[in-house]
Design an enzyme around this catalytic site. Structure first.
Site, PDB file in Angstrom:
ATOM      1  N   GLU A 106      38.840  15.982 -96.691  1.00 24.81           N
ATOM      2  CA  GLU A 106      38.813  14.547 -97.024  1.00 24.81           C
ATOM      3  C   GLU A 106      37.775  14.270 -98.112  1.00 24.81           C
ATOM      4  O   GLU A 106      38.007  13.473 -99.024  1.00 24.81           O
ATOM      5  CB  GLU A 106      38.525  13.733 -95.760  1.00 24.81           C
ATOM      6  CG  GLU A 106      39.690  13.813 -94.777  1.00 24.81           C
ATOM      7  CD  GLU A 106      39.392  13.129 -93.461  1.00 24.81           C
ATOM      8  OE1 GLU A 106      38.443  13.557 -92.771  1.00 24.81           O
ATOM      9  OE2 GLU A 106      40.094  12.172 -93.115  1.00 24.81           O
ATOM     10  N   GLU A 126      42.241  17.949 -87.212  1.00 25.50           N
ATOM     11  CA  GLU A 126      41.674  16.995 -86.248  1.00 25.50           C
ATOM     12  C   GLU A 126      42.518  16.842 -84.993  1.00 25.50           C
ATOM     13  O   GLU A 126      41.986  16.664 -83.899  1.00 25.50           O
ATOM     14  CB  GLU A 126      41.472  15.631 -86.913  1.00 25.50           C
ATOM     15  CG  GLU A 126      40.294  15.566 -87.877  1.00 25.50           C
ATOM     16  CD  GLU A 126      40.605  16.017 -89.294  1.00 25.50           C
ATOM     17  OE1 GLU A 126      41.645  16.679 -89.507  1.00 25.50           O
ATOM     18  OE2 GLU A 126      39.808  15.713 -90.204  1.00 25.50           O
TER      19      GLU A 126
HETATM   20  C1  3H9 Z   1      36.615  15.822 -88.684  1.00 26.76           C
HETATM   21  O1  3H9 Z   1      36.421  16.396 -89.718  1.00 26.76           O
HETATM   22  C2  3H9 Z   1      36.712  14.333 -88.546  1.00 26.76           C
HETATM   23  C3  3H9 Z   1      36.960  13.630 -89.825  1.00 26.76           C
HETATM   24  O2  3H9 Z   1      38.321  13.595 -90.129  1.00 26.76           O
HETATM   25  C4  3H9 Z   1      36.511  12.196 -89.773  1.00 26.76           C
HETATM   26  C5  3H9 Z   1      35.097  11.935 -89.499  1.00 26.76           C
HETATM   27  C6  3H9 Z   1      34.727  10.511 -89.626  1.00 26.76           C
HETATM   28  N1  3H9 Z   1      31.370  20.999 -86.429  1.00 26.76           N
HETATM   29  O3  3H9 Z   1      35.213  29.139 -84.948  1.00 26.76           O
HETATM   30  P1  3H9 Z   1      34.012  29.940 -85.320  1.00 26.76           P
HETATM   31  C7  3H9 Z   1      30.814  26.020 -85.400  1.00 26.76           C
HETATM   32  S1  3H9 Z   1      36.724  16.648 -87.237  1.00 26.76           S
HETATM   33  C8  3H9 Z   1      30.371  21.637 -85.813  1.00 26.76           C
HETATM   34  O4  3H9 Z   1      33.525  30.948 -84.363  1.00 26.76           O
HETATM   35  P2  3H9 Z   1      35.509  31.058 -87.482  1.00 26.76           P
HETATM   36  C9  3H9 Z   1      31.342  26.668 -84.145  1.00 26.76           C
HETATM   37  O5  3H9 Z   1      31.059  25.889 -83.018  1.00 26.76           O
HETATM   38  C10 3H9 Z   1      36.445  18.317 -87.654  1.00 26.76           C
HETATM   39  N2  3H9 Z   1      30.374  22.982 -85.582  1.00 26.76           N
HETATM   40  O6  3H9 Z   1      34.191  30.634 -86.741  1.00 26.76           O
HETATM   41  C11 3H9 Z   1      30.616  27.979 -84.169  1.00 26.76           C
HETATM   42  O7  3H9 Z   1      29.287  27.757 -83.737  1.00 26.76           O
HETATM   43  P3  3H9 Z   1      28.466  28.841 -82.921  1.00 26.76           P
HETATM   44  C12 3H9 Z   1      37.631  18.943 -88.233  1.00 26.76           C
HETATM   45  C13 3H9 Z   1      31.422  23.672 -86.010  1.00 26.76           C
HETATM   46  O8  3H9 Z   1      35.075  31.629 -88.776  1.00 26.76           O
HETATM   47  C14 3H9 Z   1      30.552  28.314 -85.646  1.00 26.76           C
HETATM   48  O9  3H9 Z   1      30.765  27.074 -86.318  1.00 26.76           O
HETATM   49  N3  3H9 Z   1      37.416  20.359 -88.354  1.00 26.76           N
HETATM   50  C15 3H9 Z   1      32.498  23.059 -86.649  1.00 26.76           C
HETATM   51  O10 3H9 Z   1      36.377  31.846 -86.583  1.00 26.76           O
HETATM   52  C16 3H9 Z   1      31.591  29.307 -86.088  1.00 26.76           C
HETATM   53  O11 3H9 Z   1      32.866  28.887 -85.641  1.00 26.76           O
HETATM   54  C17 3H9 Z   1      37.802  21.220 -87.421  1.00 26.76           C
HETATM   55  O12 3H9 Z   1      38.406  20.855 -86.441  1.00 26.76           O
HETATM   56  C18 3H9 Z   1      32.439  21.658 -86.863  1.00 26.76           C
HETATM   57  N4  3H9 Z   1      33.419  20.990 -87.492  1.00 26.76           N
HETATM   58  O13 3H9 Z   1      36.302  29.701 -87.768  1.00 26.76           O
HETATM   59  C19 3H9 Z   1      37.451  22.643 -87.675  1.00 26.76           C
HETATM   60  N5  3H9 Z   1      33.412  24.004 -86.940  1.00 26.76           N
HETATM   61  O14 3H9 Z   1      28.295  29.992 -83.854  1.00 26.76           O
HETATM   62  C20 3H9 Z   1      37.024  23.310 -86.408  1.00 26.76           C
HETATM   63  C21 3H9 Z   1      32.903  25.162 -86.511  1.00 26.76           C
HETATM   64  O15 3H9 Z   1      27.208  28.135 -82.553  1.00 26.76           O
HETATM   65  N6  3H9 Z   1      36.545  24.644 -86.670  1.00 26.76           N
HETATM   66  N7  3H9 Z   1      31.707  24.984 -85.942  1.00 26.76           N
HETATM   67  O16 3H9 Z   1      29.324  29.172 -81.746  1.00 26.76           O
HETATM   68  C22 3H9 Z   1      37.349  25.689 -86.805  1.00 26.76           C
HETATM   69  O17 3H9 Z   1      38.557  25.594 -86.720  1.00 26.76           O
HETATM   70  C23 3H9 Z   1      36.706  27.019 -87.027  1.00 26.76           C
HETATM   71  O18 3H9 Z   1      35.404  26.960 -86.514  1.00 26.76           O
HETATM   72  C24 3H9 Z   1      36.609  27.444 -88.506  1.00 26.76           C
HETATM   73  C25 3H9 Z   1      35.772  28.723 -88.614  1.00 26.76           C
HETATM   74  C26 3H9 Z   1      38.040  27.723 -89.005  1.00 26.76           C
HETATM   75  C27 3H9 Z   1      35.971  26.363 -89.333  1.00 26.76           C
END
Ligand code: 3H9
Length: 694
Positions: A106, A126
């Site tokens: 975004e 999301e």
């Molecule tokens: C959003 O964006 C809302 C908006 O539209 C509007 C707002 C107003 N935040 O999965 P991994 C941490 S909603 C905080 O093992 P990978 C995760 O907890 C968001 N932390 O790695 C972990 O921490 P730890 C939309 C996050 O390489 C570490 O990063 N986005 C977030 O296999 C590594 O993660 C999503 O839904 C976050 N957003 O995969 C994306 N993301 O090491 C959600 C990750 O302490 N995330 N962490 O355990 C994912 O799908 C995967 O984490 C990603 C990396 C593909 C990014």
């Protein structure tokens, strides 16, 4: 170090997002971006701005940890940041590599230009967290890649590789080689050509027959969204992008976001997201603990369990020596593995080459000699201590030094099993769930002497074979089965007192369980529970059970495999048909015991069964068998068909309020006289303090 950096590269300002691991757009980073944009605006020498992340991530989106905290809304919130970027007097170029998701995408869509590295992962995921893109994603993405494609991405949350967007307005250029250099070169072009800043919000959406399309989309999405409200809101938001002016669409999106982020379904999904990642961590086993190399696996026992376990490793490309005692059993086991793969082939889930290469990794054997060079050996033999003893003594003789020796036991004492060897530090429990090639859950049972590097290795292996691994201490039944026993016990009493098995199943299935306890018993085989109860009658005579299940088993009604259990099954079908004979059996049992049946409500069924899980879960947590409440939830989500939208038994209890759960539990104790219902001390304590498990 600050979560963003500002640097000048000649006449281009580069703002680098630096909030590891994935550049979550937390408050500090958001403030940093705004400060960078302001600094660039104030510097007459700056002609353009590049926004860039790390090699791993442009940005994984909003910082989910901030949700429902004041920081999430604190200015500059993400919408404000995007508005400021969009209004920047200097052109802003997003340089996208690695992950670009959610709020990250975004933000990029708010920039005036976007360049991307091939292979960057683009998504608005999301919906997987029970929300929708809340910073303009539903309004801007359709404007650059088209309505249908955008809707698909938003409703599925699936990631798409950047090069798939060639020819769309999402990216102005693909950058081969160094991303920053490419972005800087692009910036020079923008400056030299004096390209006007492009604002995605100004792009027109022309979509004929929109109403019919969105009606169709609502029907399709509604049918699969089931208990989750977010997917339909995604459709409505994208529909607004087509039908309404940009600002109005944005306002509607914001309204949906604010509503969804508060729903229990979203909280449950976020809990599951963090819970899965937390489960992989063991507090006293640091992440940099060295692991042992696992290049060859041995599995002992080619039955249903051993075969399923074997398939996990073959699927992950690891060679497996599969050991049986008799040729016939070995042949049967190998034939079943092959048949499973053939079925996947028929369904188009596997190619012939994949099938062949997986089977080529399998070495069926009758000799322990073939396990000598295995790095990890998992036994899945008969669940009896004497049998385990002979297997582990043999393994101690033949396994190479440093090999990990794992037991798939579901109930036996892993410490005793470890003591059959001279190397208890190498012994661990790996409790798979049937069918082991399908079920996501793996309970990793940590013995008193299990070495830290063994645990670290097994957790790593679990990831490789795509399991959700949860560490459990040693106790009878570990986390999952110890809890399910009480759930099953309550289901038994409910039938004794007046419910039918189908009423109990229906009530729990309506509540969200994938399968009610009686259908589950029929599927797993009622004889398994029977064997455990027979053991309990001797070991723990104080624990009471309804004996109806025993009567059923005495009649040979073991479930699907015998064509009859609690239900009837027609040959070749898994459809459970309520059986009047079972009702008769229950009625005569009640008569014999002098029980007058009463009408039982569905809500009583749910409360008693689910709170049985919670009360035992609290004991498990307090005893340190589970490391954290969310681990228990992961066990139930990944292994027991617990409804995802409720987030697991412990989160559900938190949602109901522990005060309310404790009160109900006390009431059950008074009504039943069953000591089990005395509130677990931890439950009572947290309820009194107004706290939660999670
Ligand atoms: C959003 O964006 C809302 C908006 O539209 C509007 C707002 C107003 N935040 O999965 P991994 C941490 S909603 C905080 O093992 P990978 C995760 O907890 C968001 N932390 O790695 C972990 O921490 P730890 C939309 C996050 O390489 C570490 O990063 N986005 C977030 O296999 C590594 O993660 C999503 O839904 C976050 N957003 O995969 C994306 N993301 O090491 C959600 C990750 O302490 N995330 N962490 O355990 C994912 O799908 C995967 O984490 C990603 C990396 C593909 C990014």
């Amino acid at each position: 170090m600050s979560s963003s950096q500002y640097q000048l590269h000649g006449n281009v300002a580069v703002i680098t997002l630096n909030n590891p691991p994935v550049n979550g757009l937390g408050h500090e980073l958001r403030s940093g971006i705004v400060a960078g944009i302001d600094q660039a605006a104030a510097d007459a020498n700056v002609k353009a701005v590049v926004l860039i992340g790390s090699a791993r991530a442009f940005s994984g989106g909003a910082d989910i940890r901030e949700f429902n905290t004041p920081k999430a809304l604190a200015e500059p919130n993400l919408n404000t940041v995007i508005r400021i970027v969009e209004a920047s007097p200097k052109p802003v170029i997003a340089a996208i590599g690695g992950v670009c998701m959610g709020g990250g995408l975004e933000l990029a869509l708010g920039c005036h230009f976007r360049v991307a590295a091939p292979g960057a992962q683009i998504a608005l995921p999301e919906v997987k967290l029970g929300i929708l893109p809340g910073a303009g994603g539903t309004q801007r993405l359709p404007r650059v890649i088209g309505v249908e494609r955008a809707l698909n991405m938003i409703v599925s949350g699936a990631a798409v590789s950047s090069e798939q967007f060639k020819g769309t307005a999402l990216f102005d250029e693909m950058v081969e080689g160094d991303l920053l250099q490419g972005a800087l070169a692009f910036a020079q072009k923008v400056i030299a050509e004096n390209r006007p800043a492009q604002r995605v919000r100004d792009l027109k959406i022309d979509y004929p027959n929109a109403e019919a399309f969105f009606q169709f989309a609502r029907n399709t999405v509604g049918a699969v969204a089931k208990n989750f409200p977010a997917p339909l809101k995604c459709v409505d938001a994208v529909a607004a992008a087509v039908a309404r002016p940009f600002e109005e669409g944005l306002r509607l999106e914001r309204e949906f976001f604010t509503y969804l982020v508060q729903t229990p379904e979203s909280k449950a999904l976020r809990h599951a997201f963090f819970g899965e990642r937390a489960a992989a961590k063991i507090p006293d086993v640091p992440e940099d603990t060295p692991t042992r190399k696992i290049e060859k696996v041995g599995v002992i026992g080619a039955g249903t369990m051993g075969g399923g376990i074997t398939m996990n490793f073959l699927n992950a490309g690891l060679p497996v020596a599969l050991l049986e005692m008799k040729q016939e059993a070995l042949d049967r086991g190998v034939a079943t593995i092959r048949k499973n793969y053939e079925n996947s082939l028929k369904k188009g889930k596997l190619t012939r080459e994949q099938l062949d290469s997986r089977m080529a990794l399998l070495k069926p054997t009758l000799s322990y000699d073939d396990l000598k060079d295995a790095d990890l050996i998992i036994e899945a033999v008969f669940e009896e201590m004497g049998v385990k003893e002979s297997v582990f003594k043999k393994l101690d003789e033949i396994a190479k030094p440093g090999a990990i020796l794992a037991s798939n036991t579901s109930t036996l004492d892993v410490n005793k099993i470890a003591a059959f060897t001279q190397r208890p530090q190498d012994v661990v429990g790996m409790h798979f769930f049937s069918p082991a090639n399908v079920m996501k859950l793996l309970e990793v049972v940590r013995g008193a002497k299990t070495a830290k590097d063994v645990l670290a290795t097994v957790m790593q292996v679990a990831k490789k074979i795509k399991k959700t691994a949860v560490v459990s201490g040693v106790c009878d039944g570990f986390i999952g089965n110890r809890m399910i026993e009480h759930y099953g016990r309550m289901a038994g009493f409910l039938v004794e007192e007046g419910a039918t098995p189908w009423q109990v199943d229906r009530a729990l299935e309506k509540w969200g369980m994938a399968m009610g306890p009686f259908r589950m018993g029929d599927l797993a085989g009622n004889d398994i529970g029977w064997a455990i109860r027979k053991r309990r009658y001797v070991e723990k005579p104080e624990v009471k059970y309804s004996r109806i299940a025993d009567v059923l088993c005495e009649m040979g009604r073991f479930g699907q495999k015998t064509g009859a259990g609690w239900y009837l099954y027609e040959a070749g079908s898994r459809d459970a048909i309520p059986d009047p004979k079972v009702e008769e059996l229950i009625a005569s049992y009640r008569k014999e015991k002098g029980i007058t049946p009463r009408k039982i409500s569905d809500s009583e069924i749910v409360e008693r069964c689910i709170y049985a899980l919670v009360n035992e879960g609290a004991r498990i947590l307090e005893e340190g068998i589970a490391q954290r409440a969310s681990d228990i939830d992961m066990v139930y989500l990944a292994g027991y068909g617990f409804p995802l939208h409720r987030g697991g038994p412990m989160l559900y209890a938190d949602t109901v309020g522990l005060y309310n759960v404790a009160r109900a539990v006390k009431r059950f104790a008074a009504e039943s006289g069953d000591r089990f219902w005395e509130p677990a001390p931890l439950l009572a304590k947290l309820a009194a303090e107004g706290k939660t498990f999670n």
